[in-house]
Design an enzyme around this catalytic site. Structure first.
Site, short mmCIF file in Angstrom:
data_model
loop_
_atom_site.label_atom_id
_atom_site.label_comp_id
_atom_site.label_asym_id
_atom_site.label_seq_id
_atom_site.Cartn_x
_atom_site.Cartn_y
_atom_site.Cartn_z
N ARG A 110 47.23 -38.33 -107.30
CA ARG A 110 46.25 -37.43 -107.92
C ARG A 110 46.85 -36.96 -109.24
O ARG A 110 47.93 -36.36 -109.25
CB ARG A 110 45.92 -36.24 -107.03
CG ARG A 110 45.12 -35.17 -107.78
CD ARG A 110 44.53 -34.11 -106.87
NE ARG A 110 43.47 -34.66 -106.05
CZ ARG A 110 42.58 -33.91 -105.40
NH1 ARG A 110 42.62 -32.59 -105.47
NH2 ARG A 110 41.64 -34.48 -104.66
N HIS A 138 36.89 -40.23 -108.67
CA HIS A 138 37.35 -39.71 -107.36
C HIS A 138 36.80 -40.66 -106.28
O HIS A 138 35.94 -40.30 -105.48
CB HIS A 138 36.84 -38.29 -107.16
CG HIS A 138 37.54 -37.54 -106.07
ND1 HIS A 138 38.58 -38.08 -105.31
CD2 HIS A 138 37.35 -36.28 -105.58
CE1 HIS A 138 38.98 -37.18 -104.43
NE2 HIS A 138 38.26 -36.09 -104.57
N GLN A 141 36.60 -39.81 -102.40
CA GLN A 141 35.53 -38.86 -102.06
C GLN A 141 34.22 -39.60 -101.83
O GLN A 141 33.48 -39.31 -100.88
CB GLN A 141 35.38 -37.84 -103.19
CG GLN A 141 34.34 -36.79 -102.91
CD GLN A 141 34.72 -35.87 -101.76
OE1 GLN A 141 35.84 -35.37 -101.71
NE2 GLN A 141 33.80 -35.63 -100.84
N ASP A 232 28.92 -30.39 -107.75
CA ASP A 232 30.37 -30.20 -107.80
C ASP A 232 30.64 -29.04 -108.75
O ASP A 232 29.73 -28.57 -109.46
CB ASP A 232 31.04 -31.50 -108.29
CG ASP A 232 32.56 -31.43 -108.30
OD1 ASP A 232 33.14 -30.54 -107.64
OD2 ASP A 232 33.19 -32.28 -108.98
N CYS A 272 31.67 -31.87 -102.68
CA CYS A 272 32.99 -32.41 -102.30
C CYS A 272 33.95 -31.31 -101.88
O CYS A 272 34.92 -31.57 -101.17
CB CYS A 272 33.57 -33.22 -103.44
SG CYS A 272 33.70 -32.28 -104.98
N ARG A 300 36.64 -37.46 -94.85
CA ARG A 300 37.77 -37.82 -95.72
C ARG A 300 38.90 -38.44 -94.89
O ARG A 300 39.59 -39.35 -95.33
CB ARG A 300 38.29 -36.60 -96.48
CG ARG A 300 37.33 -36.01 -97.52
CD ARG A 300 37.02 -36.99 -98.63
NE ARG A 300 38.21 -37.56 -99.22
CZ ARG A 300 38.91 -37.00 -100.22
NH1 ARG A 300 38.47 -35.89 -100.77
NH2 ARG A 300 40.00 -37.57 -100.68
N1 CP Z 1 37.25 -32.85 -102.24
C1 CP Z 1 38.56 -32.87 -102.51
O1 CP Z 1 39.10 -33.83 -103.07
O2 CP Z 1 39.24 -31.77 -102.11
P1 CP Z 1 40.74 -31.41 -102.51
O3 CP Z 1 40.76 -31.17 -103.99
O4 CP Z 1 41.07 -30.18 -101.72
O5 CP Z 1 41.63 -32.56 -102.15
N1 NVA Z 2 35.54 -32.39 -110.13
C1 NVA Z 2 36.52 -31.66 -109.34
C2 NVA Z 2 36.65 -32.26 -108.00
C3 NVA Z 2 37.60 -31.56 -107.07
C4 NVA Z 2 37.73 -32.25 -105.73
C5 NVA Z 2 37.84 -31.63 -110.08
O1 NVA Z 2 38.22 -32.66 -110.65
O2 NVA Z 2 38.49 -30.59 -110.10
#
Ligand code: CP
Ligand code: NVA
Length: 324
Positions: A110, A138, A141, A232, A272, A300
């Site tokens: 990440r 993502h 997700q 989101d 999400c 997930r």
């Molecule tokens: N939806 C999601 O990716 O959650 P986190 O940021 O907590 O991993």
């Molecule tokens: N769009 C959000 C998703 C978090 C799971 C971000 O990137 O922070």
């Protein structure tokens, strides 16, 4: 239909063929059921003690937890790699990747730039790289989201999902996966925050079953008659300095009961998570009977396990789901 056994990476939904995405959902459904056997599940030793590295340069609850649990439940070991040693100026990224590939089979990353995920994948031919969220995509997700919808609806093809808010990483992966699965994806975003032309073209190029990708400015136009409404956060991780400006830009894009009323009668609400009640979604909608957000979070885990098996242990799979 062509079946591939050597999937290397999941940097993007686009690394998969539509048949791989379907297989991943089928496998995840089976793994979800298989989980009731606990330590005696047929996949409990599938990773054979091999290591999965988790490299998180942004916060995470769901993604980090579920990949950690998934690895344990498949008989693997987790290695947490501190971002400051892996992505700092200590040594080149390619050297980090080549070191890790000597010790681990999979790395779940990440980070901010998609180029970092791409760099790891290119530098280490023997390392499976999974994108756990970048500024651009993502993909993990989206797998959980379409599993959730498949469980609700049975068939995905021909359904309509409306995404309201920021044309961001989550929106991009939903467009890619939705197109592959025959789902019409509509997006309602302010002008400066629309899903990019590039992502729309990519999604159209992989679309199956007549799936369409349509962009709107007015949320009501996008949501009208939709089977699912998704939103989101307005400010993604890394954009914190823009938060005030974004609250203004997205003020008309809140998913609330009035907007949900424009959707199909039994439409579901999706997010999400993490969510901000009173910003992108009202508390009433997030906590309503239509909300499937915790089913998404549950899934997930199962889609994460399916991904790990498809990339790192395809030969251990005695289960051969039927391709739809
Ligand atoms: N939806 C999601 O990716 O959650 P986190 O940021 O907590 O991993
Ligand atoms: N769009 C959000 C998703 C978090 C799971 C971000 O990137 O922070």
């Amino acid at each position: 239909m062509r079946q591939r056994t050597a999937l290397k990476d999941f940097r993007s939904v686009l690394d998969f063929e539509p048949s791989d995405v379907k297989r991943c959902l089928d496998l995840a459904r089976w793994l979800k059921d298989e989980r009731r056997h606990g330590g005696t599940a047929s996949t409990a030793t599938a990773l054979g003690g091999r290591h999965v590295a988790l490299l998180f340069d942004k916060p995470s609850l769901r993604t980090h937890s579920t990949f950690q649990i998934a690895t344990h439940e498949l008989g693997g070991q987790v290695l947490d790699v501190p971002a400051e040693v892996a992505l700092g100026s200590r040594e080149p990224l390619a050297d980090v990747a080549r070191n890790l590939s000597r010790w681990v089979d999979v790395i779940v990353i990440r980070t901010f730039a998609q180029a970092i995920v791409e760099g790891f994948a290119a530098a280490a031919p023997d390392l499976h790289v999974i994108n756990a969220l970048t500024d651009q995509e993502h993909p993990c997700q989206a797998l959980a989201d379409f599993l959730t919808l498949q469980e609700r609806w049975g068939q995905l093809g021909g359904r309509t999902l409306a995404f309201v808010g920021d044309g961001n990483n989550v929106a991009a992966s939903l467009a890619h996966a939705g197109a592959m699965l025959g789902v019409h994806v509509r997006l309602a975003c302010p002008d400066d925050h629309q899903l990019s032309d590039r992502v729309v073209r990519e999604a159209e190029a992989v679309a199956r079953g007549g799936a369409t990708i349509r962009r709107f400015r007015d949320p009501h136009d996008a949501v009208r008659g939709a089977d699912a409404v998704y939103t989101d956060v307005w400010t993604s991780m890394g954009q914190e300095e823009e938060a005030a400006e974004r609250r203004q830009a997205f003020a008309a894009y809140q998913v609330n009961e009035a907007l949900m009323a424009a959707a199909a009668p039994r439409a579901v609400f999706m997010h999400c998570l993490p969510a901000h009640r009173g910003e992108e979604v009202s508390a009433e909608v997030l906590d309503s009977a239509a909300s499937v957000v915790f089913e998404q979070a549950d899934n997930r885990l199962h889609t994460g396990k399916a991904l790990l098996l498809m990339l790192a242990a395809p030969m251990t799979l005695t289960y051969q789901p039927a391709f739809s």
